[in-house]
Design an enzyme around this catalytic site. Sequence first.
Site, PDB file in Angstrom:
ATOM      1  N   GLU A   1      41.474  42.418  45.839  1.00  0.00           N
ATOM      2  CA  GLU A   1      40.171  42.169  46.434  1.00  0.00           C
ATOM      3  C   GLU A   1      39.473  41.298  47.826  1.00  0.00           C
ATOM      4  O   GLU A   1      39.596  42.107  48.325  1.00  0.00           O
ATOM      5  CB  GLU A   1      39.455  41.671  45.383  1.00  0.00           C
TER       6      GLU A   1
ATOM      7  N   ARG B   1      54.731  33.163  37.136  1.00  0.00           N
ATOM      8  CA  ARG B   1      55.289  33.738  35.791  1.00  0.00           C
ATOM      9  C   ARG B   1      56.270  34.563  36.847  1.00  0.00           C
ATOM     10  O   ARG B   1      56.391  35.043  37.653  1.00  0.00           O
ATOM     11  CB  ARG B   1      54.491  34.498  34.835  1.00  0.00           C
TER      12      ARG B   1
ATOM     13  N   ASN C   1      46.260  35.384  39.385  1.00  0.00           N
ATOM     14  CA  ASN C   1      47.146  34.440  39.071  1.00  0.00           C
ATOM     15  C   ASN C   1      48.511  35.284  38.563  1.00  0.00           C
ATOM     16  O   ASN C   1      49.771  35.115  38.291  1.00  0.00           O
ATOM     17  CB  ASN C   1      46.413  33.111  38.731  1.00  0.00           C
TER      18      ASN C   1
ATOM     19  N   HIS D   1      44.673  41.970  30.389  1.00  0.00           N
ATOM     20  CA  HIS D   1      43.937  43.067  31.003  1.00  0.00           C
ATOM     21  C   HIS D   1      43.223  44.374  31.212  1.00  0.00           C
ATOM     22  O   HIS D   1      42.773  44.893  31.388  1.00  0.00           O
ATOM     23  CB  HIS D   1      44.571  42.946  32.975  1.00  0.00           C
TER      24      HIS D   1
ATOM     25  N   ASP E   1      49.356  30.001  45.592  1.00  0.00           N
ATOM     26  CA  ASP E   1      48.425  30.802  46.142  1.00  0.00           C
ATOM     27  C   ASP E   1      48.589  31.554  47.153  1.00  0.00           C
ATOM     28  O   ASP E   1      49.242  31.469  47.947  1.00  0.00           O
ATOM     29  CB  ASP E   1      47.493  29.748  46.231  1.00  0.00           C
ATOM     30  N   PHE E   2      48.542  32.677  46.831  1.00  0.00           N
ATOM     31  CA  PHE E   2      48.786  33.525  47.975  1.00  0.00           C
ATOM     32  C   PHE E   2      47.847  33.584  49.802  1.00  0.00           C
ATOM     33  O   PHE E   2      49.297  33.923  50.467  1.00  0.00           O
ATOM     34  CB  PHE E   2      48.730  35.211  47.436  1.00  0.00           C
TER      35      PHE E   2
ATOM     36  N   ARG F   1      35.452  37.605  24.915  1.00  0.00           N
ATOM     37  CA  ARG F   1      36.189  37.769  24.890  1.00  0.00           C
ATOM     38  C   ARG F   1      37.709  37.542  24.219  1.00  0.00           C
ATOM     39  O   ARG F   1      37.766  36.320  23.223  1.00  0.00           O
ATOM     40  CB  ARG F   1      36.521  37.307  26.831  1.00  0.00           C
TER      41      ARG F   1
ATOM     42  N   GLU G   1      34.680  41.932  34.493  1.00  0.00           N
ATOM     43  CA  GLU G   1      35.429  42.064  32.892  1.00  0.00           C
ATOM     44  C   GLU G   1      34.061  41.467  32.148  1.00  0.00           C
ATOM     45  O   GLU G   1      33.898  42.035  30.959  1.00  0.00           O
ATOM     46  CB  GLU G   1      36.480  41.113  32.702  1.00  0.00           C
TER      47      GLU G   1
ATOM     48  N   ASN H   1      33.686  33.186  27.415  1.00  0.00           N
ATOM     49  CA  ASN H   1      35.418  33.562  27.583  1.00  0.00           C
ATOM     50  C   ASN H   1      35.713  32.077  26.931  1.00  0.00           C
ATOM     51  O   ASN H   1      35.757  30.984  27.902  1.00  0.00           O
ATOM     52  CB  ASN H   1      35.706  33.446  28.760  1.00  0.00           C
TER      53      ASN H   1
HETATM   54  P1  ADP Z   1      43.009  35.255  37.685  1.00  0.00           P
HETATM   55  O1  ADP Z   1      44.768  36.005  37.076  1.00  0.00           O
HETATM   56  O2  ADP Z   1      43.294  33.896  37.103  1.00  0.00           O
HETATM   57  O3  ADP Z   1      42.088  35.268  36.751  1.00  0.00           O
HETATM   58  P2  ADP Z   1      41.898  36.072  39.183  1.00  0.00           P
HETATM   59  O4  ADP Z   1      42.334  36.820  40.427  1.00  0.00           O
HETATM   60  O5  ADP Z   1      41.103  35.025  40.421  1.00  0.00           O
HETATM   61  O6  ADP Z   1      42.806  35.173  39.346  1.00  0.00           O
HETATM   62  O7  ADP Z   1      42.919  34.968  41.701  1.00  0.00           O
HETATM   63  C1  ADP Z   1      43.386  34.377  41.988  1.00  0.00           C
HETATM   64  C2  ADP Z   1      44.477  34.542  42.612  1.00  0.00           C
HETATM   65  O8  ADP Z   1      43.751  35.334  44.043  1.00  0.00           O
HETATM   66  C3  ADP Z   1      44.717  33.319  43.937  1.00  0.00           C
HETATM   67  O9  ADP Z   1      45.764  32.728  43.329  1.00  0.00           O
HETATM   68  C4  ADP Z   1      45.108  33.250  45.089  1.00  0.00           C
HETATM   69  O10 ADP Z   1      46.735  33.661  45.256  1.00  0.00           O
HETATM   70  C5  ADP Z   1      44.385  34.799  45.398  1.00  0.00           C
HETATM   71  N1  ADP Z   1      43.377  35.236  46.331  1.00  0.00           N
HETATM   72  C6  ADP Z   1      42.463  34.564  46.659  1.00  0.00           C
HETATM   73  N2  ADP Z   1      41.534  34.620  47.946  1.00  0.00           N
HETATM   74  C7  ADP Z   1      42.847  35.233  48.545  1.00  0.00           C
HETATM   75  C8  ADP Z   1      42.545  35.849  50.005  1.00  0.00           C
HETATM   76  N3  ADP Z   1      41.939  35.280  50.803  1.00  0.00           N
HETATM   77  N4  ADP Z   1      43.849  36.005  50.690  1.00  0.00           N
HETATM   78  C9  ADP Z   1      44.843  35.718  49.503  1.00  0.00           C
HETATM   79  N5  ADP Z   1      44.993  36.080  48.437  1.00  0.00           N
HETATM   80  C10 ADP Z   1      43.400  35.001  47.681  1.00  0.00           C
END
Ligand code: ADP
Length: 398
Positions: free
Chosen positions: A335, A242, A212, A181, A284-285, A92, A385, A7
């Site tokens: 997840e 975004r 993200n 996606h 970041d959540f 990818r 993926e 990737n």
């Molecule tokens: P990308 O879209 O870059 O592939 P990911 O699927 O890895 O991103 O998701 C990243 C996001 O997942 C992080 O920005 C964060 O907000 C969120 N995240 C990861 N772990 C947790 C958690 N335990 N609780 C809430 N949000 C989480």
Amino acid sequence: MKILVINAGSSSLKYQLIDMETEQVLAKGLCERIGIGGHLKHSPLVGGKPVFDEDLPLPTHSEAIAAVIDKLTSPEYGVVSSMAEIDAVGHRVVHGGEKFACSVLINDEVMAALQECTPFAPLHNPANITGINACRAVMGDVPMVAVFDTAFHQTMPGKAYMYAVPYEYYKNDGIRRYGFHGTSHRYVSSRCAELMGRPIEELKLISCHMGNGSSICAIDGGKCVDTSMGFTPLVGLPMGTRCGDLDAGVIQFLMNKYGYSIDEMLNILNKKSGVLGVSGVSSDFRDLDEAAKAGNDRAQLALDMFHYWVAKVTGSYVAAMNGVDAIIFTAGVGENSKASRAAISEYFGYLGVKIDDAANSKRGEDIMISTPDSKVKVFVIPTNEELVIARDTRDIVA
Ligand code: ADP
């Protein structure tokens, strides 16, 4: 058969080497700062070998691929004895336009077609192409396959992918919804059918990829019939940074008022908006959850907006498919965030969804989080993926 999955980004390159007999990841890693220095983190996952994590000069993607092959085959960090053990490479590729509705074996003709898709993804496709060219230069005749983020969505009907603008823009310029996606939505929907023990042809599924970047996909009988991202990955849900769906009039208003160029405006909509823009806290959540718990109203508003949008788009896909059998959560937030899953599922009472709190508290596995008597099932399925790319590559090369 061993397959290398690549990737490539503009200054980074992620990889996994997968043994297709067992579908086990033998090694994975990341080259960063390509062209502006260089760093390689390589993690062998078998044989008890050490991790390599050091700066090294990576002036171009070719040196990055060469460094990856060097580590994969080295006595100290390696998991194979020579490059000859790598049977094929899966790449990818972000945008396949309308040309690619499935994965393809890469040849000169395909490379030319990829180039033609570049205007649709000016940031991503050139990096993907550079990665493929570098691999072809370093690895010679090893067969290579391109797997597209957009391909799964090519089954959408015209009523779902068309924008209501003059038809010539579609016909002459390719202006339409493409969706992204796709590899993730394809993986989790087929895995969901397996977990339900039913043929995917019989199922109506809605997959919520929440990371993200976030998108939702309606999958009827195994085929995508609608998705929330559009011509670009900017629209649909509010995301980490975004903006998601936005009235085009807002763009004109802000550009006129503040004198922004279109690039400045798009930078704001891509990088400074979403839950970051609304909360002023973070994209970041995890940070948002913490801030909201500590009483930050804007962090709570950003979370509420995100949950509302996921529920609202999901609801629109229930209408589009005239029903739904299961809803799937995947990617970083899907997840990992029990709180977000619970908050979104609160909206699904009308579907007869009931969430099992104990199941919703588990992590890191494929799991049904709805109760056995829930009318519509809800699953958490970690996306993969790389495995889809490796499987497509195996099937095409074989
Ligand atoms: P990308 O879209 O870059 O592939 P990911 O699927 O890895 O991103 O998701 C990243 C996001 O997942 C992080 O920005 C964060 O907000 C969120 N995240 C990861 N772990 C947790 C958690 N335990 N609780 C809430 N949000 C989480």
